[in-house]
Every structure is written in C-alpha cells, then in structure tokens.
Design a protein around this motif. Structure first.
Motif: not given
Length: 264
Positions: A8-11, A33-37, A53-55, A111-123
C-alpha cells in the motif's frame, strides 16, 4: 508477508504529470493500491488512517512543506515513525538532501528515475518490512548475543538505525551522540561491532576510528561507517584511519545486512 503486489503506497506529489509518471511505474511493477495526494498534510493524515500505507513516496517541494519537513514529522510521530520513506526529486544539493538522509530515508531517487531504481528502492522496503523472514535468515548468527555501539549525533538517525538492527534480530544496542560520548562506553563494554556517522561534534567519526584503532582496549573491533558524507578526501582519510567499511546514507537493507553478517 509483504510482496510488491500487496504494498500500500502513499504517493505525495503536487505535479499531476509527475504523479501519473510515478503511478504508471508502480503499476508496471504490479502495485495497484496507491493513494495519490498533493500536500504534506494530506499525506500525514492518510498515513495516520487505518489501514496505514506500507510506504510513503514524496517529492522534495510540496505546497505546504518540504520532503525533509515531512519525513522529520513522520519520525517524530510514534504511530508512523517507522514507516519506510522514499524521496523522488530533481534536487541535487547535498545540504538540502542531508536532512532527508539523517531522518532515515530508505532511498533518494532522481527525476527522472528508471524503473530499475524504483524497483531497488521498493525491494529494500520489502527487506525492511518482512522482519520475520529476515530474522529467520539470520537466526543461526545468534545476533541477539552480539553487542553493537551506535554512534550518531542525530537522535532521529539513531532511532532509524536501531529499528533496522532490531528488525534484523539485534537486542543489545548501546547509543552515543558523538565519539566523545562513545569513549567511556568502549572502556566499559566489549562490543562486536561499532556503527558510526562521520559528521559529529566534539569527536567526529574519523577521530573515533583513530581512537579505537590506537588507544581503545578493543582495537580490532569491526567499524562500519554509515554516513551521507560525499567528500572523497574525507572518506579516504577514514579508510586510512582503519574503518572496516563505509555505507552510504541512504543504504539498501541488503547491503547493510551483508556487511554486518560479514563482520560477525
């Protein structure tokens, strides 16, 4: 157990375009499951609601506060202080990012970030959240018997690091606000590992390492520096002083864990 699909992501992002970009990246990874704020206050209110949220992911510059002020507020709130936080920002000035590092951000993405960078952060976030799995993986190291000295002038940073260590299975953790405060603890207690910041008043991380390696009763204890220091000349001097390893702030959970296991 947490996995990417059930996070669950709070963005929190004031730019509609950037919100959509980040949302699309998250959806590509299977996160729905993303809350957009748009504002920090909206984000804090959502974080305090159940289910939490989890993050939290945010920009640096929000309409009502900065990302630094947001994460510091999170760390001061007992209900949400341990929630993983990721910054996504085009800000590159070290001084502006230092408060984020000290408050215990899980990752700082450009910004801009890559999907790989975001994936590493979420892992890394999953590593942080899946406490039982991590403890089971490390249980044969008897971490609950190991003594750690944690030295950092930021109480927020110390709390975050203590939380990470406790989630790994460490129970015996002493804290000091700088190298000078650490000296009497080193004289009284035998530690299995020292984790220290670099920039501290009275006695900084380099001076502490020099003391340990030349004057303390435990000259061979492993020393891990966890710091946002970027000056390569200073870091080279720390290596020369006898640090065992240097880990950036923010750090990946797997990197920190592998270093600690290597030492112990």
């Amino acid at each position: 157990m947490f996995d990417l699909q059930n996070l669950m992501v709070c963005l929190i992002e004031p730019s509609r375009t950037q919100r959509l970009i980040i949302q699309n990246h998250l959806r590509e990874m299977g996160i729905e499951n993303i809350d957009l704020l748009e504002t920090g206050e909206q984000g804090l209110a959502r974080m305090r609601e159940l289910p939490r949220p989890d993050i939290t992911i945010s920009a640096m510059y929000l309409p009502d506060m900065t990302g630094a002020e947001l994460v510091v507020t999170m760390r001061a709130d007992g209900e949400i202080r341990d929630m993983p936080y990721v910054l996504i920002s085009s800000e590159t000035r070290a001084q502006q990012l230092d408060a984020i590092r000290q408050a215990g951000a899980l990752a700082i993405l450009p910004k801009p970030f890559t999907t790989r960078q975001l994936d590493r952060a979420l892992c890394s976030a999953l590593d942080y959240l899946n406490t039982e799995e991590v403890r089971a993986e490390l249980e044969h190291y008897d971490l609950d018997t190991k003594r750690i000295l944690l030295v950092d002038d930021s109480s927020t940073s110390r709390h975050y690091l203590r939380t990470v260590l406790e989630r790994m299975g460490f129970d015996q953790i002493e804290e000091a606000a700088n190298g000078m405060s650490a000296v009497p603890l080193l004289q009284e207690t035998e530690f299995d590992l020292i984790i220290t910041d670099y920039n501290m008043p009275e006695m900084d991380g380099r001076a502490l390492i020099e003391y340990v390696r030349t004057l303390s009763p435990q000259m061979s204890v492993p020393i891990l520096m966890v710091s946002g220091e970027q000056d390569q000349t200073r870091l080279a001097a720390v290596e020369e002083a006898g640090v065992s390893a240097i880990c950036d702030k923010p750090f990946e959970m797997s990197t920190l864990r592998s270093l600690i296991v290597q030492f112990l």
